[in-house]
Every structure is written in structure tokens, then in C-alpha cells.
Design a protein around this motif. Structure first.
Motif, PDB file in Angstrom:
ATOM      1  N   PRO A  93      -1.471   4.586   5.049  1.00 52.50           N
ATOM      2  CA  PRO A  93      -2.118   3.414   4.837  1.00 52.50           C
ATOM      3  C   PRO A  93      -2.970   2.876   5.751  1.00 52.50           C
ATOM      4  O   PRO A  93      -2.591   2.899   7.074  1.00 52.50           O
ATOM      5  N   ARG A 121       5.957  -0.343  -0.534  1.00 52.06           N
ATOM      6  CA  ARG A 121       5.270   0.954  -0.688  1.00 52.06           C
ATOM      7  C   ARG A 121       5.454   1.700  -1.985  1.00 52.06           C
ATOM      8  O   ARG A 121       4.833   2.687  -2.389  1.00 52.06           O
ATOM      9  N   ASN A 122       6.645   1.240  -2.579  1.00 50.25           N
ATOM     10  CA  ASN A 122       7.253   1.931  -3.862  1.00 50.25           C
ATOM     11  C   ASN A 122       8.174   0.901  -4.695  1.00 50.25           C
ATOM     12  O   ASN A 122       8.285  -0.191  -4.359  1.00 50.25           O
ATOM     13  N   ASN A 168       0.890  -1.083   0.031  1.00 49.25           N
ATOM     14  CA  ASN A 168       0.227   0.181   0.046  1.00 49.25           C
ATOM     15  C   ASN A 168       0.950   1.247  -0.021  1.00 49.25           C
ATOM     16  O   ASN A 168       1.784   1.571   0.986  1.00 49.25           O
ATOM     17  N   GLY A 169       0.680   1.991  -1.057  1.00 51.51           N
ATOM     18  CA  GLY A 169       1.853   3.118  -1.266  1.00 51.51           C
ATOM     19  C   GLY A 169       1.041   4.359  -0.886  1.00 51.51           C
ATOM     20  O   GLY A 169       1.654   5.551  -1.151  1.00 51.51           O
ATOM     21  N   SER A 206      -4.107  -4.214   1.356  1.00 54.11           N
ATOM     22  CA  SER A 206      -2.824  -4.560   0.681  1.00 54.11           C
ATOM     23  C   SER A 206      -3.210  -4.963  -0.736  1.00 54.11           C
ATOM     24  O   SER A 206      -3.928  -5.806  -1.125  1.00 54.11           O
TER      25      SER A 206
END
Length: 200
Positions: free
Chosen positions: A78, A108-109, A73-74, A82
């Protein structure tokens, strides 16, 4: 205007992959961002869903023996959603063997995509090179990051948002869609420079 964006995209985007149809790769890595969280905390496919489609197709046609979805989750704030976990529920509907599916649900990235994916691949003893699926505008940065993380990948681009259409009179007409797409490409350029400077 679309004309200028298309010209830029043709220089920036990776070209379509030309894979050896006789080869079988150990894993196709699909970068997340192709689904979004709904108000009820479930997921839905978004405009980048071609990533999911192409990754699933590469696995289903035997080009890759395993499929790995990498995404948590970016969001800046958050919650419990997910993307990786939600996509796993979608993959189950295709009756894929559990042994052929890998889910990375914490990243997240893109940098964390690469770092966490590497740990999964090593744990499962899956040999490189791996197919890497993401949007054409995102592939250049993704390839750089995965290479710096020590992963040998073959780019398989999809979800083209510019640089693929025929030129018409509307190619020189300003549009909000073009403005938004310029934003995506500018973000990638900045992200590429940051990734190039960053040490892993």
C-alpha cells in the motif's frame, strides 16, 4: 460455463433484502472495494460501484440516518491512498451533513472492516441492527465476520455478478468472464472457511 456458475450463485448468494419501509436504521455500513486507485493516486469507481449507489440510496431515502464507509487500502504494498478518504470526497458532492457520515479509512480486509467499524459505531452510540451493504457473492462471508465481531447486521445485497439472468443458448458457452467470476466465488468460499475457523 455460465449455467453452472449461475446455479452455484443461486445457492451461495444472499437473496435481495426485504426491508420494512417504515423502519429507520441508525446506520448503513458500506464495505469498500467499489473504487480503485488511478495512476495519479486519486480514485475512480469500478465494477462494484453498486455498493456505493445502494448505500447512498438507503441513506438518502431515510432508511438509515447515518452512512459508514469502511475501507483503507488492501494492496500488498500500500501507498498513501485510502479508499475511505477518497470516497469521503465523493460524498461531499452530495451535500450530506458531516454529522451523518462516518469514514473508516484504515482497514485492509473484511475482518478489519468489522473490527474497526464496531469501534466507530460504539463511539457514536449508534444502536443496532445496522444495514450491511456489499456484493451478493461477498455477503455470506461478511455476515459471518460481522456476527463474530459482535455486530448485529441486516444484509442488503447488491452488485450481482451471476445467478440473475435468463437462460439462453449462451448460458452453456464458455467465456472468460465466467472463468473470472468463478475465481471470485472460490475466493469467497476459502475466505468463509478461514473466517469460520478464526477466533475474534
Amino acid at each position: 460455463m455460465p449455467f453452472l456458475l449461475d446455479k452455484y450463485a443461486q445457492l451461495w448468494d444472499y437473496p435481495p433484502a426485504k426491508l420494512n419501509k417504515e423502519a429507520t436504521y441508525s446506520c448503513v455500513i458500506v464495505l469498500g472495494g467499489f473504487s480503485s486507485e488511478k495512476a495519479d493516486s486519486t480514485g475512480m469507481f469500478n465494477g462494484a460501484s453498486d455498493r456505493f449507489i445502494q448505500g447512498l440510496k438507503l441513506h438518502a431515502t431515510g432508511q438509515a440516518s447515518h452512512i459508514l464507509i469502511t475501507s483503507g487500502n488492501g494492496a500488498l504494498d500500500p501507498d498513501g491512498f485510502s479508499e475511505g478518504d477518497w470516497v469521503q470526497t465523493q460524498l461531499k458532492q452530495f451535500n450530506l451533513p458531516d454529522s451523518s457520515v462516518l469514514i473508516e479509512n484504515k482497514s485492509r480486509n473484511t475482518i478489519e472492516n468489522a473490527v474497526f467499524t464496531k469501534k466507530l459505531l460504539l463511539a457514536r452510540h449508534l444502536a443496532p441492527p445496522y444495514l450491511l451493504v456489499t456484493s451478493a457473492f461477498h455477503m455470506r462471508r461478511s455476515q459471518l465476520i460481522f456476527k463474530k465481531a459482535g455486530l448485529e447486521t441486516v444484509p442488503y445485497t447488491c452488485n450481482y455478478i451471476a445467478g440473475f439472468g435468463k437462460f439462453t443458448v449462451y448460458s452453456f458457452w464458455p467465456s472468460t468472464e465466467t472463468f473470472n467470476n468463478w475465481g471470485a466465488y472460490n475466493k469467497e468460499l476459502i475466505g468463509y472457511v478461514v473466517a469460520w475457523l478464526r477466533k475474534f
